[in-house]
Design a protein around this motif. Structure first.
Motif, PDB file in Angstrom:
ATOM      1  N   PHE A  59       0.823  -1.201   0.000  1.00  0.00           N
ATOM      2  CA  PHE A  59       0.000   0.000   0.000  1.00  0.00           C
ATOM      3  C   PHE A  59       0.865   1.262   0.000  1.00  0.00           C
ATOM      4  N   VAL A  76       2.113   2.290  -3.593  1.00  0.00           N
ATOM      5  CA  VAL A  76       1.132   2.973  -4.436  1.00  0.00           C
ATOM      6  C   VAL A  76       1.358   4.478  -4.397  1.00  0.00           C
ATOM      7  N   ALA A  88      -3.911   7.336  -7.067  1.00  0.00           N
ATOM      8  CA  ALA A  88      -3.584   6.447  -5.942  1.00  0.00           C
ATOM      9  C   ALA A  88      -4.857   5.928  -5.285  1.00  0.00           C
ATOM     10  N   ILE A  89      -5.854   6.783  -5.131  1.00  0.00           N
ATOM     11  CA  ILE A  89      -7.140   6.346  -4.571  1.00  0.00           C
ATOM     12  C   ILE A  89      -7.786   5.307  -5.484  1.00  0.00           C
ATOM     13  N   TYR A 136      -5.985   2.082  -4.908  1.00  0.00           N
ATOM     14  CA  TYR A 136      -6.393   1.495  -3.626  1.00  0.00           C
ATOM     15  C   TYR A 136      -7.764   0.833  -3.739  1.00  0.00           C
ATOM     16  N   GLN A 137      -8.692   1.462  -4.462  1.00  0.00           N
ATOM     17  CA  GLN A 137     -10.010   0.861  -4.641  1.00  0.00           C
ATOM     18  C   GLN A 137      -9.905  -0.444  -5.424  1.00  0.00           C
ATOM     19  N   LEU A 194      -7.280  -2.406  -5.428  1.00  0.00           N
ATOM     20  CA  LEU A 194      -6.618  -3.402  -4.581  1.00  0.00           C
ATOM     21  C   LEU A 194      -7.583  -4.088  -3.629  1.00  0.00           C
ATOM     22  N   ILE A 195      -8.599  -3.380  -3.186  1.00  0.00           N
ATOM     23  CA  ILE A 195      -9.549  -3.983  -2.242  1.00  0.00           C
ATOM     24  C   ILE A 195     -10.812  -4.455  -2.953  1.00  0.00           C
TER      25      ILE A 195
END
Length: 103
Positions: free
Chosen positions: A8, A11, A21-22, A25-26, A28-29
């Motif tokens: 994390f 990123v 980056a957001i 992250y979205q 990745l999850i």
């Protein structure tokens, strides 16, 4: 946990902007807003995790596998040559820009 923290953290260093980056992250999850339909179904993800956990509990670990290997000088020479080739191949690859050159 440490590996997840590092992933994390990467990123933030690799993304061009905070918005991208957001978005990463979205993804990745497995958030559905990150992509068109999300990456994986929740049921499929749970099945894959359960199968991986079962295999990890049933199969032998690396310590057991290494204890089965008998040490012979031939193995030492082979692994030494393999390591030397790996180190020499690092110099043969093309040069890439250093990751933190922008900072």
């Amino acid at each position: 946990m440490t590996f997840l923290f590092v992933v994390f953290g990467w990123v933030l260093f690799r993304a061009q902007h905070f918005d991208s980056a957001i978005h990463i992250y979205q993804a990745l999850i497995w958030s559905r807003s990150a992509g068109t339909n999300g990456h994986l179904d929740l049921k499929l993800s749970a099945i894959v995790i359960c199968i991986a956990a079962a295999l990890a509990l049933v199969l032998p670990n690396t310590s057991d596998l290494v204890s089965r290997v008998q040490s012979k000088p031939v193995y030492a020479v082979a692994f030494g040559l393999l390591a030397a080739c790996a180190v020499l191949s690092l110099n043969a690859s093309e040069s890439f820009e250093f990751i933190y050159f922008r900072f």
